[in-house]
Design a protein around this motif. Structure first.
Motif, PDB file in Angstrom:
ATOM      1  N   CYS A  67       0.848  -1.457   0.062  1.00 28.09           N
ATOM      2  CA  CYS A  67      -0.184   0.094   0.118  1.00 28.09           C
ATOM      3  C   CYS A  67       0.951   1.244   0.092  1.00 28.09           C
ATOM      4  CB  CYS A  67      -0.813  -0.225   1.131  1.00 28.09           C
ATOM      5  SG  CYS A  67      -1.862   1.512   1.478  1.00 28.09           S
ATOM      6  N   ILE A  68       1.826   1.468   0.873  1.00 28.87           N
ATOM      7  CA  ILE A  68       2.695   2.382   0.734  1.00 28.87           C
ATOM      8  C   ILE A  68       3.484   2.614  -0.395  1.00 28.87           C
ATOM      9  CG2 ILE A  68       4.873   3.477   2.026  1.00 28.87           C
ATOM     10  CD1 ILE A  68       3.696   2.049   4.550  1.00 28.87           C
ATOM     11  N   LEU A  69       4.147   1.530  -0.822  1.00 34.08           N
ATOM     12  CA  LEU A  69       4.845   1.568  -2.119  1.00 34.08           C
ATOM     13  C   LEU A  69       4.106   2.027  -3.558  1.00 34.08           C
ATOM     14  CD1 LEU A  69       7.623   1.158  -3.280  1.00 34.08           C
ATOM     15  CD2 LEU A  69       6.859  -1.393  -3.835  1.00 34.08           C
ATOM     16  N   LYS A  70       2.723   1.672  -3.290  1.00 33.83           N
ATOM     17  CA  LYS A  70       1.585   2.159  -4.327  1.00 33.83           C
ATOM     18  C   LYS A  70       1.332   3.607  -4.307  1.00 33.83           C
ATOM     19  CE  LYS A  70      -1.908   2.092  -7.489  1.00 33.83           C
ATOM     20  NZ  LYS A  70      -2.151   3.459  -8.025  1.00 33.83           N
ATOM     21  N   SER A  71       1.076   4.010  -2.994  1.00 33.72           N
ATOM     22  CA  SER A  71       0.663   5.260  -2.419  1.00 33.72           C
ATOM     23  C   SER A  71       1.594   6.352  -2.763  1.00 33.72           C
ATOM     24  CB  SER A  71      -0.089   5.398  -0.939  1.00 33.72           C
ATOM     25  OG  SER A  71      -1.061   4.328  -1.077  1.00 33.72           O
ATOM     26  N   ALA A  72       2.634   6.282  -1.797  1.00 35.03           N
ATOM     27  CA  ALA A  72       3.845   7.052  -1.708  1.00 35.03           C
ATOM     28  C   ALA A  72       4.947   6.869  -2.445  1.00 35.03           C
ATOM     29  CB  ALA A  72       4.164   7.333  -0.254  1.00 35.03           C
ATOM     30  N   LYS A  73       5.026   5.729  -3.190  1.00 37.91           N
ATOM     31  CA  LYS A  73       6.197   5.333  -3.962  1.00 37.91           C
ATOM     32  C   LYS A  73       7.584   5.376  -3.342  1.00 37.91           C
ATOM     33  CE  LYS A  73       3.501   6.014  -7.822  1.00 37.91           C
ATOM     34  NZ  LYS A  73       2.351   6.227  -7.430  1.00 37.91           N
ATOM     35  N   LEU A  74       7.444   4.944  -1.972  1.00 41.70           N
ATOM     36  CA  LEU A  74       8.615   4.960  -1.108  1.00 41.70           C
ATOM     37  C   LEU A  74       8.940   3.630  -0.405  1.00 41.70           C
ATOM     38  CD1 LEU A  74       7.717   7.696   1.515  1.00 41.70           C
ATOM     39  CD2 LEU A  74       9.277   7.792  -0.076  1.00 41.70           C
ATOM     40  N   PRO A  75      10.078   3.127  -0.591  1.00 44.20           N
ATOM     41  CA  PRO A  75      10.698   1.817   0.016  1.00 44.20           C
ATOM     42  C   PRO A  75      10.964   2.114   1.304  1.00 44.20           C
ATOM     43  CG  PRO A  75      12.424   2.845  -1.041  1.00 44.20           C
ATOM     44  CD  PRO A  75      11.267   3.809  -1.465  1.00 44.20           C
ATOM     45  N   CYS A  76      10.973   1.112   2.268  1.00 40.54           N
ATOM     46  CA  CYS A  76      11.440   1.340   3.511  1.00 40.54           C
ATOM     47  C   CYS A  76      12.859   1.799   3.827  1.00 40.54           C
ATOM     48  CB  CYS A  76      11.492  -0.053   4.243  1.00 40.54           C
ATOM     49  SG  CYS A  76      11.865  -0.080   5.954  1.00 40.54           S
ATOM     50  N   THR A  77      12.924   2.782   4.589  1.00 40.86           N
ATOM     51  CA  THR A  77      14.382   3.104   4.821  1.00 40.86           C
ATOM     52  C   THR A  77      14.666   3.156   6.487  1.00 40.86           C
ATOM     53  OG1 THR A  77      15.720   4.970   4.688  1.00 40.86           O
ATOM     54  CG2 THR A  77      13.645   5.730   5.152  1.00 40.86           C
ATOM     55  N   ASN A  78      15.866   3.139   6.905  1.00 39.57           N
ATOM     56  CA  ASN A  78      16.201   3.267   8.168  1.00 39.57           C
ATOM     57  C   ASN A  78      17.067   4.522   8.703  1.00 39.57           C
ATOM     58  OD1 ASN A  78      18.345   2.555   7.217  1.00 39.57           O
ATOM     59  ND2 ASN A  78      19.156   1.088   8.605  1.00 39.57           N
TER      60      ASN A  78
END
Length: 95
Positions: A67-78
């Motif tokens: 959902c986040i990848l589709k919505s915000a085009k963001l991968p996980c980051t630390n």
């Protein structure tokens, strides 16, 4: 956690947490906790129908990450850019 979060820009899109051990992982592990900025939450809200219709996994990490990848085009980051007491902006790691 509050101290850490108080230094992150509120205008920064942020999907932060602990990613899988896989080098190619784009989702944050839900069980370890995730940090989402308000701007990312608003983007998710705009795509909520898509997210609920495509939540077909039994794993929350997959469903939320997709959902986040589709919505915000963001991968996980630390890591995140932070500014501490008027100083320069620096990258900090969330562990």
């Amino acid at each position: 956690l509050n101290e850490f979060l108080s230094h992150i820009s509120i205008s920064q899109d942020l999907y932060m947490g602990r990613s899988f051990d896989d080098v190619h992982a784009v989702y944050c592990y839900y069980g370890a906790g995730i940090i989402l900025s308000g701007t990312v939450l608003r983007k998710i809200l705009d795509e909520l129908d898509w997210c609920t219709n495509n939540a077909y996994s039994q794993d929350l990490t997959d469903n939320i990450g997709r959902c986040i990848l589709k919505s915000a085009k963001l991968p996980c980051t630390n890591t995140a850019s932070v500014r501490i007491k008027g100083g320069p902006e620096v990258l900090t790691r969330y562990e």
